[in-house]
Write a protein that holds these residues in place. Structure first.
Motif, PDB file in Angstrom:
ATOM      1  N   GLN A 179       0.671  -1.274  -0.044  1.00  0.00           N
ATOM      2  CA  GLN A 179      -0.051  -0.072  -0.091  1.00  0.00           C
ATOM      3  C   GLN A 179       0.845   1.301   0.115  1.00  0.00           C
ATOM      4  OE1 GLN A 179      -3.537   0.249  -0.094  1.00  0.00           O
ATOM      5  NE2 GLN A 179      -2.915   2.124  -0.606  1.00  0.00           N
ATOM      6  N   ASN A 180       1.897   1.343   0.699  1.00  0.00           N
ATOM      7  CA  ASN A 180       2.822   2.278   0.849  1.00  0.00           C
ATOM      8  C   ASN A 180       3.463   2.680  -0.643  1.00  0.00           C
ATOM      9  OD1 ASN A 180       2.262   2.903   3.504  1.00  0.00           O
ATOM     10  ND2 ASN A 180       3.984   1.733   4.247  1.00  0.00           N
ATOM     11  N   ILE A 181       3.873   1.552  -1.282  1.00  0.00           N
ATOM     12  CA  ILE A 181       4.413   1.793  -2.566  1.00  0.00           C
ATOM     13  C   ILE A 181       3.300   2.444  -3.573  1.00  0.00           C
ATOM     14  CG2 ILE A 181       5.265   0.614  -4.604  1.00  0.00           C
ATOM     15  CD1 ILE A 181       6.647  -1.510  -2.691  1.00  0.00           C
ATOM     16  N   LEU A 182       2.196   1.805  -3.410  1.00  0.00           N
ATOM     17  CA  LEU A 182       1.074   2.289  -4.367  1.00  0.00           C
ATOM     18  C   LEU A 182       0.910   3.818  -3.967  1.00  0.00           C
ATOM     19  CD1 LEU A 182      -1.394  -0.517  -4.607  1.00  0.00           C
ATOM     20  CD2 LEU A 182      -0.001   0.316  -6.389  1.00  0.00           C
ATOM     21  N   ASP A 183       0.957   4.147  -2.791  1.00  0.00           N
ATOM     22  CA  ASP A 183       0.601   5.669  -2.513  1.00  0.00           C
ATOM     23  C   ASP A 183       1.639   6.499  -2.824  1.00  0.00           C
ATOM     24  OD1 ASP A 183      -1.686   4.686  -1.009  1.00  0.00           O
ATOM     25  OD2 ASP A 183      -0.819   4.894   0.885  1.00  0.00           O
TER      26      ASP A 183
ATOM     27  N   ILE B 229       3.628   5.971  -5.521  1.00  0.00           N
ATOM     28  CA  ILE B 229       3.532   6.090  -6.849  1.00  0.00           C
ATOM     29  C   ILE B 229       2.314   6.839  -7.443  1.00  0.00           C
ATOM     30  CG2 ILE B 229       2.911   4.631  -9.001  1.00  0.00           C
ATOM     31  CD1 ILE B 229       4.223   2.194  -7.791  1.00  0.00           C
ATOM     32  N   ASP B 230       1.337   6.938  -6.663  1.00  0.00           N
ATOM     33  CA  ASP B 230       0.305   7.801  -6.917  1.00  0.00           C
ATOM     34  C   ASP B 230       0.528   9.180  -6.567  1.00  0.00           C
ATOM     35  OD1 ASP B 230      -1.488   5.652  -7.715  1.00  0.00           O
ATOM     36  OD2 ASP B 230      -2.668   5.562  -5.592  1.00  0.00           O
ATOM     37  N   GLU B 231       1.422   9.496  -5.778  1.00  0.00           N
ATOM     38  CA  GLU B 231       1.723  10.837  -5.426  1.00  0.00           C
ATOM     39  C   GLU B 231       2.809  11.428  -6.485  1.00  0.00           C
ATOM     40  OE1 GLU B 231       3.172  10.813  -1.330  1.00  0.00           O
ATOM     41  OE2 GLU B 231       1.443  10.320  -0.683  1.00  0.00           O
ATOM     42  N   GLN B 232       3.475  10.429  -7.319  1.00  0.00           N
ATOM     43  CA  GLN B 232       4.335  11.179  -8.122  1.00  0.00           C
ATOM     44  C   GLN B 232       3.713  11.352  -9.567  1.00  0.00           C
ATOM     45  OE1 GLN B 232       7.720  11.436  -7.182  1.00  0.00           O
ATOM     46  NE2 GLN B 232       6.912  10.643  -5.232  1.00  0.00           N
TER      47      GLN B 232
ATOM     48  N   GLN C 126       8.189  10.264 -12.898  1.00  0.00           N
ATOM     49  CA  GLN C 126       8.809  10.066 -11.786  1.00  0.00           C
ATOM     50  C   GLN C 126       8.486   8.686 -11.162  1.00  0.00           C
ATOM     51  OE1 GLN C 126       8.732  13.028  -8.882  1.00  0.00           O
ATOM     52  NE2 GLN C 126       9.686  14.613 -10.376  1.00  0.00           N
ATOM     53  N   THR C 127       7.789   8.031 -11.711  1.00  0.00           N
ATOM     54  CA  THR C 127       7.272   6.577 -11.068  1.00  0.00           C
ATOM     55  C   THR C 127       8.344   5.603 -10.983  1.00  0.00           C
ATOM     56  OG1 THR C 127       5.317   6.902 -12.114  1.00  0.00           O
ATOM     57  CG2 THR C 127       5.628   4.877 -11.388  1.00  0.00           C
ATOM     58  N   PHE C 128       9.300   5.721 -11.790  1.00  0.00           N
ATOM     59  CA  PHE C 128      10.681   4.877 -11.890  1.00  0.00           C
ATOM     60  C   PHE C 128      11.223   5.196 -10.686  1.00  0.00           C
ATOM     61  CE2 PHE C 128      10.283   3.899 -16.414  1.00  0.00           C
ATOM     62  CZ  PHE C 128      10.148   2.371 -16.178  1.00  0.00           C
ATOM     63  N   THR C 129      11.319   6.616 -10.448  1.00  0.00           N
ATOM     64  CA  THR C 129      12.452   6.905  -9.250  1.00  0.00           C
ATOM     65  C   THR C 129      11.672   6.374  -7.863  1.00  0.00           C
ATOM     66  OG1 THR C 129      12.438   8.995 -10.309  1.00  0.00           O
ATOM     67  CG2 THR C 129      12.939   8.889  -7.763  1.00  0.00           C
ATOM     68  N   VAL C 130      10.393   6.255  -7.620  1.00  0.00           N
ATOM     69  CA  VAL C 130       9.901   5.747  -6.511  1.00  0.00           C
ATOM     70  C   VAL C 130      10.476   4.319  -6.801  1.00  0.00           C
ATOM     71  CG1 VAL C 130       7.540   5.129  -5.501  1.00  0.00           C
ATOM     72  CG2 VAL C 130       8.022   7.157  -6.374  1.00  0.00           C
ATOM     73  N   LEU C 131      10.108   3.328  -7.743  1.00  0.00           N
ATOM     74  CA  LEU C 131      10.159   2.037  -7.587  1.00  0.00           C
ATOM     75  C   LEU C 131      11.711   1.848  -7.521  1.00  0.00           C
ATOM     76  CD1 LEU C 131       7.907   1.082 -10.693  1.00  0.00           C
ATOM     77  CD2 LEU C 131       7.647   0.663  -8.391  1.00  0.00           C
ATOM     78  N   LEU C 132      12.441   2.508  -8.262  1.00  0.00           N
ATOM     79  CA  LEU C 132      13.973   2.201  -8.124  1.00  0.00           C
ATOM     80  C   LEU C 132      14.646   2.659  -6.561  1.00  0.00           C
ATOM     81  CD1 LEU C 132      15.437   3.779 -11.389  1.00  0.00           C
ATOM     82  CD2 LEU C 132      15.061   1.232 -10.796  1.00  0.00           C
TER      83      LEU C 132
END
Length: 99
Positions: free
Chosen positions: A52-56, A58-61, A65-71
């Motif tokens: 859920q934190n990861i999805l949150d 990603i939703d905020e980016q 910038q999605t890759f930054t969150v994932l990386l």
């Protein structure tokens, strides 16, 4: 009475199978295959919160910038998501090296 005992044994067996299936879906549970049911539920809750934190995040980016969150996620799921996203992008975008 024997019928009742058989039904209870079957019920317990099904519960144990369900817990084993749940353990198989928790990435870090494979390090401890003999987790108790309570530990399995705690690990599942922790894993769900992590997802859920990861999805949150990603939703905020913004989209780019999605890759930054994932990386930045060092968890097994973060690494898996990065791989999945890279594979999806590779399928969607033609390679710049193609002629």
């Amino acid at each position: 009475m024997a019928k009742r005992n058989e039904r209870e044994r079957n019920r317990v067996k099904l519960v144990n199978i369900a817990f084993e299936m749940l353990r198989q879906r928790i990435p870090w549970a494979e390090q401890n295959p003999k987790m108790s049911k309570v530990d399995t539920l705690r690990a599942a809750t922790e894993y769900i919160n992590h997802l859920q934190n990861i999805l949150d995040d990603i939703d905020e980016q913004p989209e780019n910038q999605t890759f930054t969150v994932l990386l930045t996620s060092q968890s097994p799921i973060g690494k898996a998501l990065v791989g999945k996203q890279l594979r999806e992008n590779a399928l969607q975008k033609p390679s710049q090296f193609e002629s």
